[in-house]
Each structure stands twice: as structure tokens, then as C-alpha cells.
Write an enzyme that holds these catalytic residues in place. Sequence first.
Site, mmCIF file in Angstrom:
data_model
loop_
_atom_site.group_PDB
_atom_site.id
_atom_site.type_symbol
_atom_site.label_atom_id
_atom_site.label_comp_id
_atom_site.label_asym_id
_atom_site.label_seq_id
_atom_site.Cartn_x
_atom_site.Cartn_y
_atom_site.Cartn_z
ATOM 1 C CD GLU A 1 21.329 -0.534 13.765
ATOM 2 O OE1 GLU A 1 21.155 0.170 12.751
ATOM 3 O OE2 GLU A 1 22.127 -0.239 14.672
ATOM 4 C CE1 TYR B 1 28.447 0.753 11.945
ATOM 5 C CE2 TYR B 1 30.708 1.477 11.663
ATOM 6 C CZ TYR B 1 29.350 1.693 11.506
ATOM 7 O OH TYR B 1 28.918 2.850 10.932
#
Length: 813
Positions: free
Chosen positions: A203, A196
Site C-alpha cells: 500500500e 499484514y
Amino acid sequence: MSRNGSAMASARPAAGGQKDGTSGQAEGGNALVNGYLILYNALLAAGWSMILYDLLRPFHLCNGVAGDHELDLAPAWLPAQAHGLLCTDSSSGMPLFHALQIFQTAAILEVAHAALGFVKAKVSTTFMQVLSRVMLVWAACWINPRIMNSLAFYTMTFAWAVTEVVRYNWYWTKLLLGDAPGFLTWCRYSFFVVLYPLGVASEIACILQAIGYYDALAEEQRVPDDDETAQFLARVALTFNYTIMAFLSLYPIVFPGLYMHVWAQRRKVFGKRRPARPEPTEGIQWPADATGTRSTSSTGQAVLARSVMDVDPQAAVAVMKERNWRFGYGKHFIENVRISLRTPETALKVAQTGLDYMHNQFEFVRDGKVMSLATAMSTITASFPGTMTIKGSGKRDPVYKVPYRRKPYPEQSPLEDLTGEALKKQLDQWVKNGTIEPSARDAIAAVADHDEWVDLSDKYFVLLGAGSAMGPYLVLMALGANVIALDLDRPQIWERLIKVARESAGTLIFPTKKPVAELTTDELIYANAGANLFTDTPEICNWVSDLMPKEEFIVGGYAYLDGEKHVRVSLAMDAIKAGVIRRRKTVTTLAYLCSPTDVFVVSTDARDAAAANYKNPGSVKTFVSVLRTVMKKACTKNVLPLAQDASGTHTYAINDGIVVQQGPNYALAKRLQHWRAMVARAGGSRVSSNIAPSTATLSVVHNKSFAAAYGGWKHFPAFEVAWQETSNAVMGALLIHDVRNEQSKANPSFELSNQLEQFRYGSFHGGVWRSGYKVGSIGEASALLYYLGLYGPMVLIGLLGLSTASIAYCRSG
């Protein structure tokens, strides 16, 4: 935010299959849908496995992207001069990206799965989570292909691929086998710890690279010398930068909450648990079929179908043919009301048939012997060995008061005790806002005007579920009432109830498991007080029926439990009420707190107000319009077609307050209460059945989703969430009015054209009837408005900062 690591699987648990802990069956139990979902998840698992394999090949790991030829990736909407500018050097890398485009874009189907009811998932949540990934693939990487040459692209795709391989394999194996292999479950709830944060960081890095892509091209002199084309591309790039930065600003807001949520999910799955309590096999149980399965859905459908079978066989067949009962039950409950409005006799026929069916079909188990609930109530004659009475030493409140907070939920403000004219002024304001019905205002105002009504020392109230947060126990004890209390036989409950009784002006009466003479200490009293509505149903009925035979009892049911237990506890209270009415020689009054999230006959004035509020929704108009472009079912019109009786003499307005998420068991439990109220009132009993507002009790607002939805209600005209103190007081006033005023609608002599009309009077619905939008359709909109109000300033500051930085960056050099 996007679904990095295993986080997305927890944040959107039903995206591909179903929620954790549910059976492997697709929502609705349709075999075709189940097979489709298995195929879908298996294909996606294979696709992401291929992507992961490609990523892990040494060629990619060591050398990145290779190849000598260039491939034009410029979007078709760019002018011709731009083509040849957006290129990537790739021969082996492009097939991987094409696979990423295909299998990530395929996740859009998961929005359709939620919308069609194939899986248990919110459409809005699923849409937002899929959108974030799709935006990164198409709006960042595809438009700015050099990102694919970066380490950030590699680590982002790696985090996605590992996550999706685990997630989709977990779904299809669970669907096919009924449970996923243990190692997959461990991977699903463990990999997120690393994946995560890795995915989020990657990103963000990809987005930052996308922001600077145009400038990189300009520095390399790959932008045409043509000023017009260059200026056009610069404007496009600037617009793109603003859009992508707005998206980027959401990361620091959403990521921490999602990450902590996934940790909480992991603790639920792997945390140290106490051994689960075995499900009790004694007392009231759902009917078992030939295989021993106790299905709540099939029984709920059968109850509703049987209630109308004799008066409308086609409607009964439609109920039984409903494949998606979990999400499709609402229209059948509405139709049940419409059918009941045809004639007064039809209404009572439907109600009595439904009641009889439930009492005869639900089982009662005692010492391993199985019988129907109806049989148990008529054959078990035992009672309790002791009855204890505690007389309070406090002083009675001389006037009626309603505690109220001026600021709407969730804002905190001091409680004010409204009395007399101040209370009437607030009642008028509620009517003006559309929060309550005028008849509710008149009833509460009448209590405020009659101080003699407030002395309840001559009244006997039987409270089933006396400790309930929404029950009137505190109000009644403060006014000197005699309260016959039933609640679970748990010492902490009775310690609290008894402490309140001793400090109040009222009298508390309750059953004990041992003779009172043996209960010589408070600890012994607490340990032996009370009873279980599920298992002691006949004994409670017998005890109440035989208690003080000359007094007139007001029997109220206030116990509430989640899920299927709510049906069973409601049926237990119904059996007790029916038995008390039948066995006592004095007149028995029944009391109910109805939920506004149900189907009711309402006044045409309320319906007209809802239509007017739909046309003029106030400040939320623009917001709702934008939201509807994404969610077609958001904020739907709160107006149903009028119903007419069989003779054409009477026309009725109906309000659909059903919130689908509450489930069909909740609706069935409430319909059971309506049926008993109708039958009892027609039989000569007084019935106080008033609608209570949606209330911010601790048991409700501890759920963050409900708290957020309630937090945004203040933006919609008519809606107001009640604080618990206010709700208790106003509902207590309505109860007092019904038992004191001989002209109240609770009295059977009050003329009604149909027994369903009794619920339209005295309603404190909190705006559900007069809002322009159905209460079941504003949840997402309300929660979003709440979060915008909570985090809006942070987002605005972030956007301003990013915009300023972007402008400065674009002008530099």
C-alpha cells in the site's frame, strides 16, 4: 489503516458477521438479518475468490498486463483537455480492477451494518477501516491507473484477496453453522503474520507511486502545451499529493499497534490455555426456560416489562417487542423512570413489582435442588460457625481529608490531602465546573466542619464486597469504624483486609467456616474467612441478621462483576439487605454507590446547565462539528423533555446517562438497586444513595478503549475523571453525612414528591448531568482527542517533513 492480511478481521471483528466467540446469530437474533448477513458474506467471499483466481493465473503472474489498446480512465471532473492523458494499457487487467472496485466498495455496507445494529461493531472504527481500502482503490489506483501495472499493486491486491477470502468464508460459515471450520479459523489467525506486513508495504508503495504520477506524465510530454490546463493539472496534482501524504503519515503510527493487537488475538485463540472452569451450577442462577436455556436478554426484558405491566400495559408490550435489546434497551429504561414519575404510588408499585418478579423468577440451586431465590431466603436457616473480630492498633484520623491530584486524568501529579478551607475551595471549583451538584458540596463541606462526625467508633457498617476498589473500607477503618466485612472466601483477599484492619483504628468483624478456636494461625484464618455471595446468600443474611441484635447496622452493597454476573451479585446483595431489614428489630440503613451512567431525576438547574454547555461547548466546538459530519450520533444534546406527574403539580428533569456499550445487564443491576432504595426508604429505612463519579480504577483503565475515552474527557466542559483515592474519599464523606446528619435526604422524614427524587441530592456525577453532550455519545470523540494529544506532534512532524519533501520534489527538474 487498511485491513491487510487477517489483521483487519481482528481489528474490525464484527465487520461482516459478529465477534469471535459469540453465537452464529446476528445481533438482535433477527432471522431475516441473519439470513441477509449470510448472503452478504457469501457473495463477498465469492467475489474475492474470483479476484484471487484471476491474480493467480500464470498470465498475470508472469506477464503482468497485456493488450495493445488504451482505455481512458480520467475522472469526469477533469477538464476535457485532460482526457486521454490518464490511460492504461490493459485488456485482461481491467476486468480484475473492475471486480476490485465492486467488491471493495461493497464493504461500505459494513458501516451500515454497524450503524443499524446488525453486528457488534463501532461505526467509527468500521468507517475508518473501510475508508482506507476505498481510498487506495479510488483515490490512488483509479486516478493513477499506471499503478495497476506495478508489482506493488499485484502484491497489495493479493494480500487483500487472500485475507478477504478467508474472512468472509469464516463469517458466513460461522453464521450458518454456529461455528467456523477449524482450518478457516487457523487461516484467519495465522495468515496475517505474512500478509499484514506485505499488504502494508505494498500500500505504501502504491501511494508513493501515486504521488509521482503527474511528474511522470509531464516527463513523457503527455501534458498539454496549453499553459492554463497544465497549471490546473499541476495544482490538482499538488493538492492530491498533500492529501495522500497526510494519509500515508498515519501508517507508522497505527500499523505497529494493530499488528501487536492481532498477535494478542492469535494468542487468545491458539495460546496455551488452562482448562476452563466449569460454570458453577450452585447458588443464584438466571431463570431457565422450557429448553433449559438461561437467556439474560429475554429475562431482562421480562423484568422491565413486568415492572410496568400493571400501570402501563402498552409500555410493557413495547419492551417485549424490542428486537434489538442489546442496543435498544436504553429508551425503555428512560420510559420506566417517566412512568414511575406519574405518582408516588406508581413509583413504588413499579419498584416493588420489579423486585418481587426478580426474587421469584431467579433460581437458587442447592445440592441439585432448584427453588426460587425468595424460597431459598425464607427456608434455608443455616449460618456460619464462627465470627472473628480483629481490633486495629492504629490512630484515628482527627480530621477528614480528601486526597486529590491537581492535573486531570491521565496526567500524573502528586496527591494532596485537602482539608478544611482548601477542601471547600476545591468543592466550590467543582460546582463551578459543573462536576458535582451543590448539595454534594454542602454535604462534604459539612463533614469537614464537624470533626466529631469523623469518629465512627459508634457505627457498624456491613460491607458486602468489602474488598471492592470503589468501596469505603479503607476510609471507614481509618476513622475507627466497626466494619462487618463480607467478601469472597479467597485467602489473598482476607490477607489484605486483615492487614489493613490491624494497622488501622477500626474493628473488623467477619464470618469463618470453622469455629474461631480452631483458627490458630493467620494462614488458617485467611483460608476460612469470607463467603460467596452467589452460593451462601441465605447464610450471609442469617449471620448478619443475628449479629449484635441491639446495634443499628448500615448495610452497603459494593460488589461488582462484569456482564450477567453483575445482575446476580446485585440480586444477592439485595436479598441480603431485604432480609436484614425484615428480620432485625433495630433500624437498618442501606447504602449504595450509584453509577452516573444511568437514568436519574435531576434538578432543572442541572438540565439548564447542560443546555447552556451544549450551546457553548468551549474548545471542542469545531472538532465536534467536523466529527458530526461522519458520525451523526456523536456528541448528542444532553437534554431530555421534561416529565410531569399525573396531577400536573410537579415537573421533573431527567438525565440520560446510559452508555449503551455497558449493556442491558448493567442497567438492570442498577435499576434493581434503585428499586430497593425507593421501597426501603418508603418503608422507614434510612437510605444513603449517592452517585459516584466515573473513576480511573485499575479494573477500568486496563481496558485501552476506556482509558483512551477517559483520557479525552478533560476537553469537555464539566467532565472530570476521578482518581480512585479521591473517589473513595468524597463518597465516604457523603456516606458519613447521610448517617450523621438528621436533616440529610437519607432520612425518610426528608420530604420528597417522589421517591425517585432521592437520587438528585448529593450527586458527585463527574459532569455527566451538566455536560452539553450525553456521556454515552462522547466516547469516540473523547478517545480521538486523547490520541491526537498523544500522537499529534508525531503526525505534525511527519506531515511537515512530507510536505517539505513534496514541495522540493515538485520544484525539482
